[in-house]
Design an enzyme around this catalytic site. Structure first.
Site, PDB file in Angstrom:
ATOM      1  N   ARG A   1       0.840  -1.198   0.000  1.00 15.84           N
ATOM      2  CA  ARG A   1       0.000   0.000   0.000  1.00 15.84           C
ATOM      3  C   ARG A   1       0.876   1.249   0.000  1.00 15.84           C
ATOM      4  NH1 ARG A   1      -1.905   0.735   4.327  1.00 15.84           N
ATOM      5  NH2 ARG A   1      -1.343  -1.170   5.438  1.00 15.84           N
TER       6      ARG A   1
ATOM      7  N   TYR B   1      -1.711  -3.478  -6.984  1.00 16.41           N
ATOM      8  CA  TYR B   1      -1.441  -4.305  -5.809  1.00 16.41           C
ATOM      9  C   TYR B   1      -2.466  -4.161  -4.695  1.00 16.41           C
ATOM     10  CZ  TYR B   1       1.027  -6.833  -2.255  1.00 16.41           C
ATOM     11  OH  TYR B   1       1.353  -7.758  -1.305  1.00 16.41           O
TER      12      TYR B   1
ATOM     13  N   LYS C   1      -9.737  -2.181   1.444  1.00 19.57           N
ATOM     14  CA  LYS C   1      -9.467  -1.048   2.327  1.00 19.57           C
ATOM     15  C   LYS C   1     -10.217   0.211   1.887  1.00 19.57           C
ATOM     16  CE  LYS C   1      -7.227  -3.759   4.764  1.00 19.57           C
ATOM     17  NZ  LYS C   1      -5.863  -4.071   5.039  1.00 19.57           N
TER      18      LYS C   1
ATOM     19  N   HIS D   1     -10.838  -2.320  11.211  1.00 20.74           N
ATOM     20  CA  HIS D   1      -9.747  -3.180  10.734  1.00 20.74           C
ATOM     21  C   HIS D   1      -9.549  -4.318  11.744  1.00 20.74           C
ATOM     22  CE1 HIS D   1      -5.292  -3.337   9.215  1.00 20.74           C
ATOM     23  NE2 HIS D   1      -6.057  -4.128   8.517  1.00 20.74           N
TER      24      HIS D   1
ATOM     25  N   SER E   1      -1.689  -3.952   9.901  1.00 21.61           N
ATOM     26  CA  SER E   1      -1.353  -4.909   8.843  1.00 21.61           C
ATOM     27  C   SER E   1      -0.080  -5.665   9.195  1.00 21.61           C
ATOM     28  CB  SER E   1      -1.132  -4.157   7.526  1.00 21.61           C
ATOM     29  OG  SER E   1      -2.265  -3.409   7.194  1.00 21.61           O
TER      30      SER E   1
ATOM     31  N   CYS F   1       0.516  -7.896  11.449  1.00 27.34           N
ATOM     32  CA  CYS F   1       0.779  -8.091  12.880  1.00 27.34           C
ATOM     33  C   CYS F   1       0.074  -9.334  13.415  1.00 27.34           C
ATOM     34  CB  CYS F   1       0.347  -6.862  13.678  1.00 27.34           C
ATOM     35  SG  CYS F   1       1.421  -5.435  13.433  1.00 27.34           S
ATOM     36  N   GLY F   2      -0.340 -10.229  12.524  1.00 25.06           N
ATOM     37  CA  GLY F   2      -0.834 -11.521  12.994  1.00 25.06           C
ATOM     38  C   GLY F   2      -2.348 -11.667  13.077  1.00 25.06           C
TER      39      GLY F   2
ATOM     40  N   THR G   1      -4.414 -12.709  10.699  1.00 26.58           N
ATOM     41  CA  THR G   1      -4.784 -13.974  10.065  1.00 26.58           C
ATOM     42  C   THR G   1      -4.406 -15.152  10.974  1.00 26.58           C
ATOM     43  OG1 THR G   1      -4.454 -12.930   7.915  1.00 26.58           O
ATOM     44  CG2 THR G   1      -4.581 -15.338   7.947  1.00 26.58           C
ATOM     45  N   ASN G   2      -3.233 -15.076  11.586  1.00 25.70           N
ATOM     46  CA  ASN G   2      -2.811 -16.159  12.489  1.00 25.70           C
ATOM     47  C   ASN G   2      -3.763 -16.297  13.673  1.00 25.70           C
ATOM     48  OD1 ASN G   2      -0.591 -16.767  10.927  1.00 25.70           O
ATOM     49  ND2 ASN G   2       0.813 -15.498  12.110  1.00 25.70           N
TER      50      ASN G   2
ATOM     51  N   ASP H   1      -9.650  -9.738   8.630  1.00 24.45           N
ATOM     52  CA  ASP H   1      -9.115  -8.395   8.352  1.00 24.45           C
ATOM     53  C   ASP H   1     -10.085  -7.250   8.647  1.00 24.45           C
ATOM     54  OD1 ASP H   1      -6.930  -6.792   7.416  1.00 24.45           O
ATOM     55  OD2 ASP H   1      -7.956  -6.509   5.502  1.00 24.45           O
TER      56      ASP H   1
ATOM     57  N   ASN I   1       6.178  -8.792   1.893  1.00 24.37           N
ATOM     58  CA  ASN I   1       4.731  -8.543   1.829  1.00 24.37           C
ATOM     59  C   ASN I   1       4.077  -9.403   0.745  1.00 24.37           C
ATOM     60  OD1 ASN I   1       2.353  -7.223   2.737  1.00 24.37           O
ATOM     61  ND2 ASN I   1       2.453  -5.774   1.032  1.00 24.37           N
ATOM     62  N   SER I   2       4.688 -10.559   0.431  1.00 21.62           N
ATOM     63  CA  SER I   2       4.041 -11.457  -0.529  1.00 21.62           C
ATOM     64  C   SER I   2       2.750 -11.987   0.097  1.00 21.62           C
ATOM     65  CB  SER I   2       4.971 -12.590  -0.938  1.00 21.62           C
ATOM     66  OG  SER I   2       5.504 -13.252   0.194  1.00 21.62           O
ATOM     67  N   ARG I   3       1.796 -12.298  -0.753  1.00 23.10           N
ATOM     68  CA  ARG I   3       0.433 -12.564  -0.259  1.00 23.10           C
ATOM     69  C   ARG I   3      -0.174 -13.800  -0.885  1.00 23.10           C
ATOM     70  NH1 ARG I   3      -1.846  -8.878   3.716  1.00 23.10           N
ATOM     71  NH2 ARG I   3      -0.202  -7.333   3.947  1.00 23.10           N
TER      72      ARG I   3
HETATM   73  O1  SAT Z   1      -2.751  -4.442   0.915  1.00 12.73           O
HETATM   74  S1  SAT Z   1      -3.837  -4.684   1.877  1.00 12.73           S
HETATM   75  O2  SAT Z   1      -4.336  -3.407   2.384  1.00 12.73           O
HETATM   76  O3  SAT Z   1      -4.907  -5.401   1.233  1.00 12.73           O
HETATM   77  C1  SAT Z   1      -3.256  -5.613   3.181  1.00 12.73           C
HETATM   78  C2  SAT Z   1      -2.987  -4.789   4.375  1.00 12.73           C
HETATM   79  O4  SAT Z   1      -2.097  -3.939   4.320  1.00 12.73           O
HETATM   80  O5  SAT Z   1      -3.646  -4.941   5.424  1.00 12.73           O
HETATM   81 MN    MN Z   2      -5.441  -5.370   6.790  1.00 17.42          MN
END
Ligand code: SAT
Ligand code: MN
Length: 592
Positions: free
Chosen positions: A80, A208, A217, A237, A259, A261-262, A264-265, A286, A373-375
């Site tokens: 971002r 991206y 977002k 968020h 973002s 900081c865990g 998803t975990n 998220d 920051n790979s996703r």
């Molecule tokens: O790039 S995103 O905004 O979708 C992921 C994040 O930064 O939380």
């Molecule tokens: Mn996020």
């Protein structure tokens, strides 16, 4: 010159408003073709096939990762871009010191100049989507127009996309307009503009994540937070997780962390072996939309239907559910690959990268193989801990709201706010080290109130007033907590093991909500006493727990000064309630 096809397929006839807007955008951007997305599986498969044929998507090893693809974004376009993200309100003060601002007329002019003719030779995709269950009164719809097929595929996984969403828009007549083009990917010509007063987003020059998947977002946080203020709810968020105890009772928690900081975990946590009979149910990882219910509780829906999660670090041990989730039907962005076409990232115990995230032969001298920051993009229903309550039109009742950040020092492992307004202060005071999710320096502590610094679509002072007001109307408001999994000792070692062991902290939180767990009262709030947290079977270093649960008066004196200085930036608009809570906290600290 490119012509705009006048064929109106049946989708185009569903909503006159959408059709008129698409025609207007086509006149500006001059695409070669217009494709109305129906959101069907055949459409999704055909687009993936086509992109793979064009070399934009790289099919991964079909035996180990069926249905998975790799996408490499432009190396200058991997996160971002907060410095060129704007909130464009008539009054500058409405955007607040927390946002970059531009006058709407100027912003439209600047963006329309960029969009003029930018889709020549390209396809304009019309992407109708619904944020939230398609039949939920709490959901809101939007349409993204984009010239990126990769964006379309991601939107298909991340939202309820296609015909049913368009039909809902046809009935309601209201939708968020999101216009997106990758342009020429020139970072100098990259802007993400929001016009909350007209429910409009214009994003140019990035393909991206949060810059380009406009439902995420841009809509579900920046525009929705504005709508939520007007309509009496909250767009946050936050992950949403259900925790079922051995008696079969489930508590839902909504947790706001910045973002990477865990979130998803935590949303997919696997409880430690000693937690027999406890189960974790993922509702969202998220974003949460929180609505007051008729019974005085707060109810949450996850507006998304997929995960756009950080890949590095994901493995069997750290997040077994995510690891299982992304074994098939997943789009990987900017990971490395092995010689036999398997995706690879730092934190995987086996395999070796042959090519890095930019497609170069892997050389450690070039840095990590996978971009930090790979996703992964994947449908939420693939998650073994997916909660069917994610589809509940009325959402799930929230027992606790948990704020947190990534902080080496200061913030203890966990503490509970004294009441709702104090909890708003705790949220407003969140600070966290920056991560690779946004461009710029990594590891710098900054204020990130409610983990919404990059995402609040209006003045934080007004946002905190809204929070306070909303809470005062809830008869059974969630309890509010703060956690920090990232405390380190002076040698830079983490004091807390994190991941599945965070369950022990969640258990204390739930039992506080039930009124069964003990706590000690401190200047910053209620902390677990030495015997209140279950650390049975946990191999903590000597003295670690004391350090994790310490409230050092000198450190917190400085912290309160820093919070006060930050809040002062909001001047007279800052709600009195927050000033009072901060003054009370400082008095309590002085008295210790
Ligand atoms: O790039 S995103 O905004 O979708 C992921 C994040 O930064 O939380
Ligand atoms: Mn996020």
């Amino acid at each position: 010159m490119a012509t705009v096809p006048d064929r109106l397929d049946d989708l185009a006839s569903i909503s006159r408003e959408v059709a008129a807007w698409v025609a207007e955008v086509a006149r500006l951007t001059l695409p070669d073709r217009i494709h109305w997305c129906d959101g069907s599986e055949p459409e999704f498969q055909e687009m993936q096939r086509q992109l793979a044929a064009d070399g934009e998507l790289i099919p991964l090893n079909e035996a180990t990762h069926p249905g998975c693809y790799l996408y490499r974004s432009d190396p200058s376009d991997v996160a971002r871009v907060e410095h060129v993200t704007y909130v464009c309100t008539k009054e500058r003060e409405d955007a607040g010191p927390n946002n970059h601002w531009m006058a709407p007329a100027q912003a439209h002019r600047q963006m329309d100049d960029l969009f003029r003719g930018c889709m020549r030779g390209r396809t304009l995709y019309v992407v109708p989507y619904c944020m939230g269950p398609i039949d939920s009164p709490l959901s809101r719809c939007g349409v993204e127009i984009t010239d990126s097929a990769y964006v379309v595929l991601n939107m298909r996984l991340m939202t309820r996309m296609g015909r049913p969403a368009l039909e809902r828009i046809g009935r309601e007549g209201v939708f968020v307009k999101g216009l997106h083009s990758t342009g020429d990917l020139n970072p100098e010509r990259r802007f993400i503009m929001h016009f909350p007063e007209s429910l409009t987003i214009k994003s140019f020059g990035s393909g991206y994540g949060g810059n380009a998947l406009l439902g995420k977002k841009c809509h579900a946080l920046r525009i929705a937070s504005w709508q939520a203020r007007d309509e009496g709810w909250l767009a946050e968020h936050m992950l949403i997780v259900g925790i079922e105890n051995p008696r079969g009772e489930t508590h839902y928690l909504a947790c706001a962390f910045p973002s990477a900081c865990g979130k998803t975990n935590l949303a997919m946590l696997i409880p430690p072996a000693s937690y027999q009979g406890w189960k974790i149910w993922t509702v969202g990882d998220d974003i949460a939309w929180l609505h007051p219910g008729a019974d005085g509780r707060l109810y949450a829906i996850n507006p998304e239907s997929g995960y756009f999660g950080v890949v590095p670090g994901t493995n069997q041990k750290t997040n077994r559910n995510a690891f299982e989730t992304i074994r098939r039907d997943t789009i990987f962005t900017n990971v490395a690959v092995t010689t036999d076409g398997r995706p690879w990232w730092e934190g995987l115990p086996d395999g070796e990268p042959a090519y890095d995230w930019q497609g170069r032969a892997y050389d450690p001298a070039n840095g990590p193989a996978a971009h930090p920051n790979s996703r992964f993009t994947v449908a939420a229903t693939r998650n073994p801990s997916y909660s069917r309550a994610s589809e509940a039109p009325g959402g799930v009742p929230i027992s606790a709201i948990v704020f947190g950040g990534r902080r080496r020092t200061v913030a203890p492992l966990v503490y509970q706010a004294r009441n709702w307004t104090h909890g708003v202060l705790v949220g407003a005071g969140v600070a966290s080290e920056t991560t690779a999710a946004a461009t710029g320096a990594v590891g710098v502590v900054r204020r990130d109130p409610m983990a919404m610094k990059p995402f609040a679509g209006y003045n934080f002072a007004d946002y905190w007033s809204h929070w306070i007001k909303l809470g005062s109307k809830l008869e059974r408001a969630p309890r509010i907590f703060h956690v920090n999994w990232f405390r380190q000792n002076e040698r830079g070692q983490f004091l807390w093991p994190g991941f599945g062991e965070n369950m022990r902290v969640l258990r204390w939180i739930i039992e506080r909500c039930e009124g069964t767990a003990g706590a000690v009262d401190t200047a910053i709030g209620h902390l677990p006493g030495p015997r209140d947290l279950d650390i049975q079977g946990l191999d903590l270093a000597r003295g670690a727990l004391e350090e994790l649960l310490a409230v050092d008066p000198a450190t917190w004196g400085e912290e309160f000064d820093a919070i006060a200085a930050y809040l002062d930036e909001y001047g007279d608009r800052l709600p009195q309630g927050l000033r009072r809570e901060l003054a009370d906290a400082r008095n309590r600290l002085a008295a210790t």
